[in-house]
Write a protein that holds these residues in place. Structure first.
Motif, PDB file in Angstrom:
ATOM      1  N   SER A  36       0.845  -1.186   0.000  1.00 54.24           N
ATOM      2  CA  SER A  36       0.000   0.000   0.000  1.00 54.24           C
ATOM      3  C   SER A  36       0.887   1.244   0.000  1.00 54.24           C
ATOM      4  CB  SER A  36      -0.879   0.004   1.250  1.00 54.24           C
ATOM      5  OG  SER A  36      -1.459   1.271   1.450  1.00 54.24           O
ATOM      6  N   ARG A  37       0.400   2.308  -0.614  1.00 57.99           N
ATOM      7  CA  ARG A  37       1.132   3.580  -0.613  1.00 57.99           C
ATOM      8  C   ARG A  37       1.282   4.134   0.799  1.00 57.99           C
ATOM      9  NH1 ARG A  37       1.584   6.258  -5.425  1.00 57.99           N
ATOM     10  NH2 ARG A  37       1.491   8.283  -4.404  1.00 57.99           N
ATOM     11  N   HIS A  38       0.485   3.641   1.746  1.00 62.73           N
ATOM     12  CA  HIS A  38       0.493   4.162   3.108  1.00 62.73           C
ATOM     13  C   HIS A  38       1.474   3.422   4.021  1.00 62.73           C
ATOM     14  CE1 HIS A  38      -2.894   6.556   1.925  1.00 62.73           C
ATOM     15  NE2 HIS A  38      -3.491   5.458   1.480  1.00 62.73           N
ATOM     16  N   GLN A  39       2.047   2.338   3.545  1.00 61.43           N
ATOM     17  CA  GLN A  39       2.997   1.574   4.348  1.00 61.43           C
ATOM     18  C   GLN A  39       4.348   2.287   4.381  1.00 61.43           C
ATOM     19  OE1 GLN A  39       2.009  -2.282   2.174  1.00 61.43           O
ATOM     20  NE2 GLN A  39       2.727  -3.011   4.174  1.00 61.43           N
ATOM     21  N   PRO A  40       5.131   2.041   5.442  1.00 61.27           N
ATOM     22  CA  PRO A  40       6.481   2.611   5.480  1.00 61.27           C
ATOM     23  C   PRO A  40       7.381   1.932   4.445  1.00 61.27           C
ATOM     24  CG  PRO A  40       6.082   1.231   7.393  1.00 61.27           C
ATOM     25  CD  PRO A  40       4.798   1.299   6.645  1.00 61.27           C
ATOM     26  N   ILE A  41       8.397   2.649   4.022  1.00 61.69           N
ATOM     27  CA  ILE A  41       9.315   2.131   3.002  1.00 61.69           C
ATOM     28  C   ILE A  41       9.964   0.827   3.458  1.00 61.69           C
ATOM     29  CG2 ILE A  41      11.472   2.604   1.768  1.00 61.69           C
ATOM     30  CD1 ILE A  41      10.613   5.562   1.661  1.00 61.69           C
ATOM     31  N   TYR A  42      10.237   0.683   4.742  1.00 56.07           N
ATOM     32  CA  TYR A  42      10.902  -0.554   5.189  1.00 56.07           C
ATOM     33  C   TYR A  42      10.067  -1.800   4.923  1.00 56.07           C
ATOM     34  CZ  TYR A  42       8.264  -0.245   9.615  1.00 56.07           C
ATOM     35  OH  TYR A  42       7.278  -0.161  10.561  1.00 56.07           O
ATOM     36  N   SER A  43       8.791  -1.653   4.602  1.00 55.79           N
ATOM     37  CA  SER A  43       7.955  -2.803   4.247  1.00 55.79           C
ATOM     38  C   SER A  43       8.451  -3.511   2.992  1.00 55.79           C
ATOM     39  CB  SER A  43       6.509  -2.360   4.012  1.00 55.79           C
ATOM     40  OG  SER A  43       5.987  -1.733   5.140  1.00 55.79           O
ATOM     41  N   VAL A  44       9.194  -2.799   2.186  1.00 53.75           N
ATOM     42  CA  VAL A  44       9.719  -3.338   0.931  1.00 53.75           C
ATOM     43  C   VAL A  44      10.784  -4.402   1.204  1.00 53.75           C
ATOM     44  CG1 VAL A  44      10.935  -2.717  -1.197  1.00 53.75           C
ATOM     45  CG2 VAL A  44       9.212  -1.179  -0.246  1.00 53.75           C
ATOM     46  N   ALA A  45      11.399  -4.359   2.370  1.00 51.28           N
ATOM     47  CA  ALA A  45      12.500  -5.277   2.687  1.00 51.28           C
ATOM     48  C   ALA A  45      12.113  -6.739   2.548  1.00 51.28           C
ATOM     49  CB  ALA A  45      13.021  -5.008   4.097  1.00 51.28           C
ATOM     50  N   GLN A  46      10.845  -7.065   2.753  1.00 49.38           N
ATOM     51  CA  GLN A  46      10.431  -8.467   2.655  1.00 49.38           C
ATOM     52  C   GLN A  46      10.467  -8.996   1.226  1.00 49.38           C
ATOM     53  OE1 GLN A  46       6.268  -8.998   3.714  1.00 49.38           O
ATOM     54  NE2 GLN A  46       5.886  -6.861   3.160  1.00 49.38           N
ATOM     55  N   PHE A  47      10.596  -8.115   0.243  1.00 45.44           N
ATOM     56  CA  PHE A  47      10.627  -8.510  -1.162  1.00 45.44           C
ATOM     57  C   PHE A  47      12.025  -8.462  -1.769  1.00 45.44           C
ATOM     58  CE2 PHE A  47       6.482  -6.717  -0.204  1.00 45.44           C
ATOM     59  CZ  PHE A  47       5.674  -7.781  -0.574  1.00 45.44           C
ATOM     60  N   ILE A  48      13.007  -8.146  -0.953  1.00 38.83           N
ATOM     61  CA  ILE A  48      14.379  -7.985  -1.430  1.00 38.83           C
ATOM     62  C   ILE A  48      15.270  -8.964  -0.674  1.00 38.83           C
ATOM     63  CG2 ILE A  48      16.305  -6.359  -1.656  1.00 38.83           C
ATOM     64  CD1 ILE A  48      14.216  -4.122  -1.626  1.00 38.83           C
ATOM     65  N   PRO A  49      16.142  -9.675  -1.371  1.00 34.05           N
ATOM     66  CA  PRO A  49      17.057 -10.571  -0.661  1.00 34.05           C
ATOM     67  C   PRO A  49      17.843  -9.798   0.407  1.00 34.05           C
ATOM     68  CG  PRO A  49      17.228 -10.895  -3.023  1.00 34.05           C
ATOM     69  CD  PRO A  49      16.367  -9.688  -2.812  1.00 34.05           C
ATOM     70  N   ALA A  50      18.021 -10.397   1.571  1.00 38.28           N
ATOM     71  CA  ALA A  50      18.665  -9.725   2.702  1.00 38.28           C
ATOM     72  C   ALA A  50      20.038  -9.158   2.334  1.00 38.28           C
ATOM     73  CB  ALA A  50      18.789 -10.687   3.874  1.00 38.28           C
ATOM     74  N   ARG A  51      20.797  -9.878   1.543  1.00 42.32           N
ATOM     75  CA  ARG A  51      22.132  -9.398   1.177  1.00 42.32           C
ATOM     76  C   ARG A  51      22.068  -8.172   0.273  1.00 42.32           C
ATOM     77  NH1 ARG A  51      20.961 -13.847  -1.632  1.00 42.32           N
ATOM     78  NH2 ARG A  51      20.989 -13.699  -3.900  1.00 42.32           N
ATOM     79  N   GLU A  52      20.936  -7.949  -0.383  1.00 45.12           N
ATOM     80  CA  GLU A  52      20.762  -6.797  -1.266  1.00 45.12           C
ATOM     81  C   GLU A  52      20.163  -5.593  -0.543  1.00 45.12           C
ATOM     82  OE1 GLU A  52      21.972  -7.036  -4.240  1.00 45.12           O
ATOM     83  OE2 GLU A  52      22.326  -9.193  -4.131  1.00 45.12           O
ATOM     84  N   TRP A  53      19.484  -5.833   0.570  1.00 41.86           N
ATOM     85  CA  TRP A  53      18.770  -4.766   1.260  1.00 41.86           C
ATOM     86  C   TRP A  53      19.692  -3.631   1.702  1.00 41.86           C
ATOM     87  CZ3 TRP A  53      14.549  -2.316   1.454  1.00 41.86           C
ATOM     88  CH2 TRP A  53      14.269  -1.451   2.505  1.00 41.86           C
ATOM     89  N   VAL A  54      20.885  -3.937   2.146  1.00 46.37           N
ATOM     90  CA  VAL A  54      21.810  -2.907   2.613  1.00 46.37           C
ATOM     91  C   VAL A  54      22.081  -1.892   1.502  1.00 46.37           C
ATOM     92  CG1 VAL A  54      24.143  -2.464   3.467  1.00 46.37           C
ATOM     93  CG2 VAL A  54      22.869  -4.431   4.305  1.00 46.37           C
ATOM     94  N   GLY A  55      22.306  -2.362   0.297  1.00 46.78           N
ATOM     95  CA  GLY A  55      22.546  -1.449  -0.825  1.00 46.78           C
ATOM     96  C   GLY A  55      21.319  -0.635  -1.181  1.00 46.78           C
ATOM     97  N   VAL A  56      20.156  -1.258  -1.154  1.00 44.37           N
ATOM     98  CA  VAL A  56      18.913  -0.549  -1.451  1.00 44.37           C
ATOM     99  C   VAL A  56      18.676   0.514  -0.377  1.00 44.37           C
ATOM    100  CG1 VAL A  56      16.407  -0.787  -1.619  1.00 44.37           C
ATOM    101  CG2 VAL A  56      17.902  -2.465  -2.716  1.00 44.37           C
ATOM    102  N   GLU A  57      18.857   0.131   0.876  1.00 44.20           N
ATOM    103  CA  GLU A  57      18.670   1.070   1.987  1.00 44.20           C
ATOM    104  C   GLU A  57      19.615   2.270   1.858  1.00 44.20           C
ATOM    105  OE1 GLU A  57      18.932   1.034   6.877  1.00 44.20           O
ATOM    106  OE2 GLU A  57      19.211  -0.814   5.765  1.00 44.20           O
TER     107      GLU A  57
END
Length: 80
Positions: free
Chosen positions: A33-54
């Motif tokens: 949802s557009r109302h969710q915080p951005i960190y909600s996206v982390a569940q769709f990104i491999p953990a090793r990639e999240w640091v770079g996205v963040e």
């Protein structure tokens, strides 16, 4: 639901436009949802990639607690 949308790339391989486009696709599919915080996206990104996205998001002055709508900006409608 743990669907990964981001392909495996080195941790700094995503540019900001790619990240925003992928998040927009999740919103359009109704997965996020557009109302969710951005960190909600982390569940769709491999953990090793999240640091770079963040880091990329922080360089664009977005905080993980900001809403997805802040990241996506205003919507454009073709039939207006």
């Amino acid at each position: 639901m743990n669907t990964q949308i981001f392909p495996a790339v080195s941790s700094y391989g995503y540019n900001f436009e790619f990240i925003r486009d992928e998040i927009r696709a999740l919103v359009e599919k109704g997965v996020l949802s557009r109302h969710q915080p951005i960190y909600s996206v982390a569940q769709f990104i491999p953990a090793r990639e999240w640091v770079g996205v963040e880091k990329n998001l922080e360089e664009q002055d977005f905080l993980l607690r900001d809403r997805i709508s802040d990241l996506l900006g205003a919507e454009e409608w073709d039939n207006d």
